[in-house]
Motif scaffolding. Structure first.
Motif, mmCIF file in Angstrom:
data_model
loop_
_atom_site.group_PDB
_atom_site.id
_atom_site.type_symbol
_atom_site.label_atom_id
_atom_site.label_comp_id
_atom_site.label_asym_id
_atom_site.label_seq_id
_atom_site.Cartn_x
_atom_site.Cartn_y
_atom_site.Cartn_z
ATOM 1 N N LEU B 88 0.801 -1.221 0.000
ATOM 2 C CA LEU B 88 0.000 0.000 0.000
ATOM 3 C C LEU B 88 0.844 1.287 0.000
ATOM 4 N N VAL B 89 2.124 1.163 0.404
ATOM 5 C CA VAL B 89 2.970 2.369 0.416
ATOM 6 C C VAL B 89 3.114 2.957 -0.976
ATOM 7 N N ILE B 90 2.813 2.142 -1.978
ATOM 8 C CA ILE B 90 2.962 2.627 -3.353
ATOM 9 C C ILE B 90 1.935 3.743 -3.649
ATOM 10 N N ILE B 91 0.797 3.725 -2.933
ATOM 11 C CA ILE B 91 -0.248 4.741 -3.205
ATOM 12 C C ILE B 91 0.244 6.144 -2.856
ATOM 13 N N PRO B 92 0.686 6.388 -1.593
ATOM 14 C CA PRO B 92 1.232 7.734 -1.325
ATOM 15 C C PRO B 92 2.475 8.018 -2.159
ATOM 16 N N GLY B 93 3.229 6.957 -2.496
ATOM 17 C CA GLY B 93 4.422 7.155 -3.322
ATOM 18 C C GLY B 93 4.062 7.725 -4.688
ATOM 19 N N VAL B 94 3.025 7.137 -5.301
ATOM 20 C CA VAL B 94 2.598 7.613 -6.635
ATOM 21 C C VAL B 94 2.017 9.028 -6.522
ATOM 22 N N ILE B 95 1.213 9.248 -5.480
ATOM 23 C CA ILE B 95 0.617 10.585 -5.314
ATOM 24 C C ILE B 95 1.727 11.628 -5.121
ATOM 25 N N GLY B 96 2.760 11.253 -4.352
ATOM 26 C CA GLY B 96 3.894 12.168 -4.162
ATOM 27 C C GLY B 96 4.602 12.468 -5.473
ATOM 28 N N CYS B 97 4.675 11.454 -6.340
ATOM 29 C CA CYS B 97 5.349 11.662 -7.639
ATOM 30 C C CYS B 97 4.596 12.661 -8.519
ATOM 31 N N PHE B 98 3.298 12.869 -8.220
ATOM 32 C CA PHE B 98 2.521 13.845 -9.002
ATOM 33 C C PHE B 98 3.089 15.256 -8.866
ATOM 34 N N TYR B 99 3.857 15.501 -7.788
ATOM 35 C CA TYR B 99 4.490 16.822 -7.648
ATOM 36 C C TYR B 99 5.423 17.116 -8.817
ATOM 37 N N PHE B 100 5.975 16.045 -9.396
ATOM 38 C CA PHE B 100 6.907 16.240 -10.512
ATOM 39 C C PHE B 100 6.176 16.406 -11.843
ATOM 40 N N PHE B 103 6.707 19.175 -14.553
ATOM 41 C CA PHE B 103 7.753 19.150 -15.580
ATOM 42 C C PHE B 103 7.234 18.586 -16.906
ATOM 43 N N ILE B 104 6.010 18.009 -16.882
ATOM 44 C CA ILE B 104 5.414 17.450 -18.100
ATOM 45 C C ILE B 104 4.264 18.370 -18.512
ATOM 46 N N PRO B 105 4.432 19.170 -19.547
ATOM 47 C CA PRO B 105 3.447 20.212 -19.865
ATOM 48 C C PRO B 105 1.997 19.744 -19.919
ATOM 49 N N GLY B 106 1.735 18.585 -20.494
ATOM 50 C CA GLY B 106 0.345 18.136 -20.628
ATOM 51 C C GLY B 106 -0.268 17.626 -19.330
ATOM 52 N N LEU B 107 0.560 17.334 -18.349
ATOM 53 C CA LEU B 107 0.053 16.723 -17.117
ATOM 54 C C LEU B 107 0.231 17.626 -15.891
ATOM 55 N N THR B 108 0.445 18.887 -16.114
ATOM 56 C CA THR B 108 0.701 19.806 -15.000
ATOM 57 C C THR B 108 -0.422 19.788 -13.971
ATOM 58 N N TRP B 109 -1.653 19.562 -14.440
ATOM 59 C CA TRP B 109 -2.812 19.598 -13.540
ATOM 60 C C TRP B 109 -2.741 18.540 -12.439
ATOM 61 N N LEU B 110 -1.950 17.479 -12.692
ATOM 62 C CA LEU B 110 -1.855 16.402 -11.699
ATOM 63 C C LEU B 110 -1.285 16.889 -10.359
ATOM 64 N N VAL B 111 -0.509 17.956 -10.407
ATOM 65 C CA VAL B 111 0.115 18.461 -9.193
ATOM 66 C C VAL B 111 -0.938 18.920 -8.174
ATOM 67 N N ARG B 112 -2.135 19.210 -8.662
ATOM 68 C CA ARG B 112 -3.189 19.677 -7.750
ATOM 69 C C ARG B 112 -3.715 18.555 -6.849
ATOM 70 N N ILE B 113 -3.543 17.320 -7.256
ATOM 71 C CA ILE B 113 -4.064 16.195 -6.454
ATOM 72 C C ILE B 113 -3.322 16.099 -5.111
ATOM 73 N N PRO B 114 -1.967 15.987 -5.107
ATOM 74 C CA PRO B 114 -1.302 15.944 -3.795
ATOM 75 C C PRO B 114 -1.495 17.223 -2.988
ATOM 76 N N ILE B 115 -1.549 18.369 -3.672
ATOM 77 C CA ILE B 115 -1.753 19.631 -2.929
ATOM 78 C C ILE B 115 -3.104 19.595 -2.213
ATOM 79 N N ALA B 116 -4.151 19.175 -2.956
ATOM 80 C CA ALA B 116 -5.495 19.145 -2.353
ATOM 81 C C ALA B 116 -5.542 18.160 -1.192
ATOM 82 N N LEU B 117 -4.934 16.980 -1.374
ATOM 83 C CA LEU B 117 -4.935 15.973 -0.297
ATOM 84 C C LEU B 117 -4.189 16.491 0.923
ATOM 85 N N PHE B 118 -3.022 17.050 0.677
ATOM 86 C CA PHE B 118 -2.161 17.528 1.758
ATOM 87 C C PHE B 118 -2.843 18.641 2.541
ATOM 88 N N MET B 119 -3.356 19.630 1.820
ATOM 89 C CA MET B 119 -3.975 20.784 2.502
ATOM 90 C C MET B 119 -5.256 20.365 3.200
#
Lengths: 407, 232
Positions: B88-100, B103-119
């Protein structure tokens, strides 16, 4: 008396060790744990038999039950104190029925919390220890099993308060959305924001926005992010460069999104510079050294220091003041506020920082939250006055209503 | 004078003077000290994160679970979040990777998922904790009771002190009440509150300045004792 208790507690482990040895040899573990002071001498060549401990009054009313309102793994044991006891030894029997010592309590205590495995039945007995090593064991308690609880009843008051707060905020948001004018008094530091950004525009210099050195979970940082959005909208409208150095990687990511969103909302997405929001370093004093360098090299006309600040607050505010920049600071860290008061032009103190985003944006959502906070403050003031009057008249402590540790 | 023969002490002295040189003006020595400080701090943080967070909390549990699954087959225990090795550690691991993802122009919106979860998680957690740990205990401590006048707690003087605290708290809350203009009774309450706030600031200022002076003294002792051996 206190020293006697401490001495008695210190000798307990030795008694347990003796008990374990006795159990290993096949003897009853507890009865042989503490040797009597008058143990008889054995004939030569024969092992000495330990004398049974002298009798001592046993604790009455010993009970064991699952510790309420916890995540499991604990059983709470209670008993009635025995006059003259120096300490208590708590013994536990698992499925095999043999009692083994698991802990100790001083003469002043009448409760013990044992860490156990969930779902397993345990029985307990409490042994009162007398001044000369006498022992009195309580009858075994009924079996108790530990289990986790879904709801922490101790926090019912907190839960109700949060629900009430949410309802009040929702009610104010609804009023604001219907177009009702919700009054917010003037806050001097926020009136100066337009002037501060305008000054930077006239001087052709950037605006420096430092969102504190706290983490994203700090309420001040969340408030700072909201204010950053409003200030970034103004810099976008005025065409003024903004610099946002960050200490925390998560705050950095949020800052970047906030500034980008503000430039888009202001209709100037093309003016957004991704390099204007940047991560510096996590060490707060290294961060202060780097930001000081930015202040003296980039010479921003306006510095905003809004968020959680700690030991670096004066270093930042002093250097900013020495560059001649207008400085608007705000934090909820009380020890740092005096430094901002002396070194900055305007200071938002604590709650004023939380109010800043609603004050600047006038958005219904934020105004509703601000009004909800005000309603909460009014309620707390009323409770303080009413509780004081009630307590002074009746002699009871009205504060117990606010207690969150029920057990 | 007993000069230190330890080279690292002299490195420390040099860097101390580099940073203090900022008191004169920005200069190449300060720039050197500043950049070294930032670089070393970032390197330390990165190393700490990799060796103390990512490897023991993410990589090791996952690789051990993988190894266990290979040798013993899949079991429910490998999906228990509390087990030392689990998938199960892979789930937060993948969500954390969304911060990166930025750097991928088409997928920039993914960064909002960890931000929303964290906040969402931290704001939701901090509000009840604030009420439980701060607001309720302080309110309880502020209420005046008959025990406030108990001789064991200072008698009349203790009661007057408790009354002052109550007046200060209500005044300060009035100052931070934003729904009314500071006029009439509210003005008096707010002005009383700001007096208490400023008295508190004064005490806090003096206390913190003392702490800062002791830090400066520590640096001077380092130079005079450890490096120069002038004082003992």
């Amino acid at each position: 008396m206190r020293w006697a208790c401490i001495l008695c507690l210190l000798t307990l482990p030795a008694g347990w060790a003796a008990a374990q040895e006795g159990a290993a040899v096949g003897g009853a573990p507890v009865e042989t744990a503490v040797a009597g002071a008058d143990a008889g001498e054995a004939p030569l060549g024969q092992p000495a038999e330990p004398a049974p401990p002298a009798p001592f009054p046993a604790p009455a009313g010993a009970t064991a039950r699952d510790k309420p309102n916890d995540g499991g793994g604990a059983i709470a044991i209670r008993w009635q104190p025995v006059p003259g006891a120096m300490a208590y030894r708590i013994e536990r029997a698992g499925e095999d029925g043999a009692f083994v010592p698991v802990g100790a309590a001083s003469a002043l205590e009448n409760a013990y919390e044992d860490r156990v495995e969930d779902g397993v039945a345990y029985r307990y007995r409490v042994v009162a220890l007398g001044p000369a090593g006498e022992e009195g064991a309580s009858p075994a308690t009924l079996p108790a099993r530990s289990r986790p609880q879904w709801f922490n009843g101790d926090l019912t008051g907190v839960a109700l308060s949060v629900v009430a707060f949410i309802l009040v905020v929702a009610w104010f948001i609804r009023r604001a959305r219907r177009g009702e004018q919700l009054f917010v008094r003037r806050i001097a530091g926020l009136e100066a924001v337009d002037e501060a950004v305008g000054r930077a525009t006239e001087m052709g210099r950037p605006v420096l926005y430092i969102p504190g050195t706290g983490r994203i979970e700090d309420i001040a940082t969340v408030a700072s992010m909201n204010v950053l959005g409003e200030i970034a909208k103004k810099t976008a409208e005025f065409g003024t460069p903004i610099l946002v150095p960050n200490r925390d990687p998560v705050v950095f990511t949020v800052s970047r999104e906030v500034v980008k969103g503000a430039y888009t909302a202001a209709g100037r997405p093309d003016a957004y510079d991704p390099n204007s929001v940047f991560f510096l370093v996590e060490n707060s004093l290294a961060f202060a050294a780097a930001v000081d360098g930015i202040m003296v090299r980039e010479r921003p006309a306006t510095n905003f220091l809004l968020g959680s600040f700690f030991a670096e607050s004066l270093i930042l505010a002093e250097v900013g003041a020495s560059t001649g920049a207008i400085q608007i600071a705000g934090t909820d860290q009380v020890p740092q506020l005096p430094f901002f008061v002396v070194a900055c032009d305007y200071t938002l103190m604590g709650e004023e920082l939380y109010a800043a985003s609603a004050y600047l944006s006038r958005e219904p959502l934020m105004l509703g939250a601000l009004k909800g906070q005000d309603a909460g403050k009014l309620l707390f003031m009323a409770l303080l006055v009413a509780g004081t009057i009630f307590s002074l008249i009746t002699g009871l402590d009205a504060g117990w209503l606010l207690s969150t540790s029920g057990y | 004078m007993n000069l230190s023969t330890d080279i690292w002490v002299w490195v420390g002295v040099f860097l101390t003077f580099c940073i203090y040189s900022f008191l004169y003006r920005d200069n190449p020595f300060y720039k050197f000290g500043e950049h070294l400080f930032v670089g070393v701090s970032n390197a330390f943080t990165l190393s700490f994160m990799v060796h103390r967070i990512i490897i023991p909390i993410l990589v090791r549990p996952f690789t051990e679970a993988w190894r266990t699954a290979g040798s013993e087959g899949l079991s429910a225990g490998l999906f228990n979040p509390y087990a030392p090795s689990n998938f199960l550690v892979i789930i937060p691991g993948v969500i954390g990777c969304f911060y990166f993802a930025r750097f991928i122009p088409g997928l920039t919106w993914l960064v909002r998922i960890p931000i929303a979860l964290f906040m969402g998680y931290y704001v939701g957690r901090s509000v009840p904790a604030y009420l439980e740990g701060s607001v309720f205990p302080q309110m309880r401590g502020t209420m005046l009771t008959q025990a406030s006048f108990d001789p064991a707690q200072g008698g009349i003087l203790g009661g007057i002190f408790a009354l002052l605290v109550l007046v200060g708290v209500i005044g300060t809350l009035t100052y931070f009440f934003f729904s009314k203009e500071h006029k009439g009774v509210v003005k008096w309450g707010a002005q009383t509150g700001i007096v208490f706030v400023m008295v508190g600031f004064g005490a806090s200022f003096g206390f913190t300045v003392m702490a800062r002076v002791s830090l400066a003294i520590g640096r001077f002792i380092f130079i005079l004792r450890d490096a120069l051996g002038i004082v003992t």
